[in-house]
Design a protein around this motif. Structure first.
Motif, PDB file in Angstrom:
ATOM      1  N   GLY A 118      13.454   1.699  11.251  1.00 16.32           N
ATOM      2  CA  GLY A 118      14.419   1.479   9.567  1.00 16.32           C
ATOM      3  C   GLY A 118      12.966   0.345   8.964  1.00 16.32           C
ATOM      4  O   GLY A 118      12.472   0.571   7.861  1.00 16.32           O
ATOM      5  N   MET A 119      12.931  -0.875  10.000  1.00 16.17           N
ATOM      6  CA  MET A 119      11.840  -1.082   9.338  1.00 16.17           C
ATOM      7  C   MET A 119       9.716  -0.217   8.744  1.00 16.17           C
ATOM      8  O   MET A 119       8.977  -0.812   8.120  1.00 16.17           O
ATOM      9  N   VAL A 120       9.599   0.441   9.885  1.00 17.37           N
ATOM     10  CA  VAL A 120       8.833   1.086   9.693  1.00 17.37           C
ATOM     11  C   VAL A 120       8.551   1.696   8.707  1.00 17.37           C
ATOM     12  O   VAL A 120       7.779   1.573   7.739  1.00 17.37           O
ATOM     13  N   ILE A 121       9.863   2.752   8.141  1.00 14.35           N
ATOM     14  CA  ILE A 121       9.692   3.441   7.181  1.00 14.35           C
ATOM     15  C   ILE A 121       9.313   2.817   5.885  1.00 14.35           C
ATOM     16  O   ILE A 121       9.182   3.204   4.714  1.00 14.35           O
ATOM     17  N   TRP A 122      10.160   2.298   5.837  1.00  9.46           N
ATOM     18  CA  TRP A 122      10.477   0.705   4.733  1.00  9.46           C
ATOM     19  C   TRP A 122       9.346   0.125   4.203  1.00  9.46           C
ATOM     20  O   TRP A 122       8.888   0.393   3.230  1.00  9.46           O
ATOM     21  N   GLY A 123       8.633   0.114   5.693  1.00  3.64           N
ATOM     22  CA  GLY A 123       6.462  -0.722   4.790  1.00  3.64           C
ATOM     23  C   GLY A 123       6.143   0.239   4.063  1.00  3.64           C
ATOM     24  O   GLY A 123       5.806  -0.223   3.606  1.00  3.64           O
ATOM     25  N   THR A 124       6.532   1.443   5.044  1.00  2.00           N
ATOM     26  CA  THR A 124       6.020   2.549   4.588  1.00  2.00           C
ATOM     27  C   THR A 124       5.958   2.967   2.732  1.00  2.00           C
ATOM     28  O   THR A 124       5.113   3.391   2.357  1.00  2.00           O
ATOM     29  N   LEU A 125       7.341   3.016   2.965  1.00  2.59           N
ATOM     30  CA  LEU A 125       8.160   3.310   1.120  1.00  2.59           C
ATOM     31  C   LEU A 125       7.092   1.878   0.111  1.00  2.59           C
ATOM     32  O   LEU A 125       7.413   2.710  -1.042  1.00  2.59           O
ATOM     33  N   LEU A 126       7.668   1.061   0.660  1.00  7.59           N
ATOM     34  CA  LEU A 126       6.998   0.081  -0.131  1.00  7.59           C
ATOM     35  C   LEU A 126       5.635  -0.148  -0.865  1.00  7.59           C
ATOM     36  O   LEU A 126       5.462   0.527  -2.161  1.00  7.59           O
TER      37      LEU A 126
END
Length: 438
Positions: free
Chosen positions: A338-346
């Motif tokens: 989740g954190m890898v995807i979240w950082g990429t979305l930001l």
């Protein structure tokens, strides 16, 4: 032969410089976590003194993280990162010099910890904002995955281990000197960042090309306003607030008692369980970086976080070490995804001129409730059984993940805003228009 997807960011020189400096810096942070503890003990301090020094670092981080986000959107990010690392070097070198001379006092450590916390508040929003400027969009997932892999290995394992060896073989002051050496190396490396990353991304510019002058509160209000009117962003942050409030306290405060009372273990078992959780996060981060961003990226992110919290619901009744280890491994792994995807979305969906502020809001909402969660966990355990607290924590987070997905209409939003290389899918007639417009 093309490089594996997880290693593609290393093709870019600026990323190689930045990630090398980050690796050295977070390794030094891991060393500091242990060196600081034993330096306090060496000065005759106990749990209270240690708590004061640790709290000083947290206060510096929480108090200045919003200012750090605004600075990342107004000040040249390259200079900001270099300045922070230079400040870290000066602080740790001063603590090391005082310790070696025998002049170090507890208040020196508290002040140093506070300044390091302030530095982190400025460093990480700037780091998040500079990545999209030195990497193409298709490599951001791999870059975030690489950071998610490095951090538990270097900051939670290797750094503390090396510091522990130095403390045992020499002294805490020698370990602090090792931390200073790490920051010196990171500072030198960062100075090799190219000048093209020098310009500030400020969006508002006047007729002459100069950035329009705006106040601190105007910039903060702009970031908060964007967050509030962007449903996927707002509801993910709300979910993060709830998860931090319900999960951090039980893991940090109550898990040691689960180890003692249910597993008949000691501090070594507790440390090993935390290491298992870290390994799960590192492995999952690397795996996520090795594949394309999922087409259903919001769904994958929220399902990973929500479903990954479910095993924690049973931790309070488990009497097997391996079952608890498996639950924490799953929690760490799904959190890493989740954190890898979240950082990429930001980095891909937030406008560049707002990225620093939105990143700092992300840090702030997570950090602000962390001490509250830890403060509530102990009194709650005195009123209700530990297994009830873990059951509630592990059950609330998946439910709230589903609520966030429904209210923010994430399934339709992710189809309306594809981030892969496939053709854009027409936006459904009933979906919200211009979700990402500032």
């Amino acid at each position: 032969m093309p490089a594996p997807r997880a290693l593609r960011p290393f093709v870019h020189r600026e990323y190689r410089v930045l990630i090398a400096a980050l690796a050295v810096s977070i390794f030094g942070s891991g060393m500091w976590a242990v060196a600081m503890v034993y330096q306090v003990i060496h000065l005759g301090g106990g749990p209270l003194e240690l708590s004061l020094v640790a709290t000083a670092g947290s206060v510096g981080l929480v108090a200045f993280v919003l200012a750090g986000g605004i600075a990342a959107d107004r000040v040249p990010q390259r200079l900001l990162i270099i300045a922070v690392e230079g400040t870290n070097l000066a602080v740790i070198a001063a603590v090391s010099g005082l310790a070696m001379a025998g002049w170090l006092q507890l208040w020196h450590l508290a002040v140093g910890a506070f300044v390091l916390g302030v530095g982190a508040a400025f460093f990480f929003p700037a780091y998040s904002a500079i990545l999209p400027r030195i990497l193409p969009p298709e490599d951001l997932l791999a870059a975030n995955g690489m950071e998610g892999t490095m951090r538990p290995i270097l900051q939670q394992a290797a750094g503390p281990a090396v510091a522990g060896i130095l403390v045992a073989a020499l002294s805490p002051s020698h370990a602090v000197t090792g931390v200073a050496a790490c920051h010196l190396l990171a500072f030198i490396i960062l100075n090799f960042l190219g000048r093209h990353a020098l310009d500030a991304p400020g969006a508002e510019r006047g007729p002459a090309g100069e950035r329009a002058k705006t106040s601190f509160f105007h910039d903060l209000r702009e970031g908060v306003s964007y967050t509030v009117r962007t449903p996927w962003l707002l509801w993910t942050l709300l979910w993060a607030c709830i998860s931090v409030l319900f999960l951090i306290g039980p893991i940090e405060v109550l898990l040691p008692f689960v180890v003692r009372d249910q597993l008949d273990g000691d501090s070594r078992m507790f440390g090993f369980l935390l290491a298992v959780m870290g390994v799960g996060g590192a492995a999952a981060s690397l795996a996520t970086a090795s594949f394309p961003l999922p087409r259903r990226y919001l769904t994958v992110m929220m399902v990973s976080w929500g479903a990954g919290s479910l095993p924690l619901a049973a931790v309070g009744i488990m009497d097997s070490f391996w079952m608890v280890a498996a639950a924490l491994f799953i929690f760490g792994a799904t959190g890493g995804i989740g954190m890898v995807i979240w950082g990429t979305l930001l980095q891909r969906r937030v406008p560049p001129h707002l990225l620093g502020r939105v990143s700092s809001l992300d840090f702030f909402v997570s950090l602000a409730l962390m001490p509250i969660s830890m403060a509530l966990a102990g009194p709650a355990a005195a009123v209700v059984p530990t297994w009830v607290i873990f059951l509630v924590a592990g059950g609330v987070c998946p439910i709230m993940a589903v609520v966030a997905m429904i209210v923010a209409r994430m399934p339709s939003d992710e189809l309306s805003h594809p981030l892969d290389s496939s053709p854009e899918i027409p936006e459904p007639a009933d979906s919200q228009k211009s979700v990402d417009s500032p």
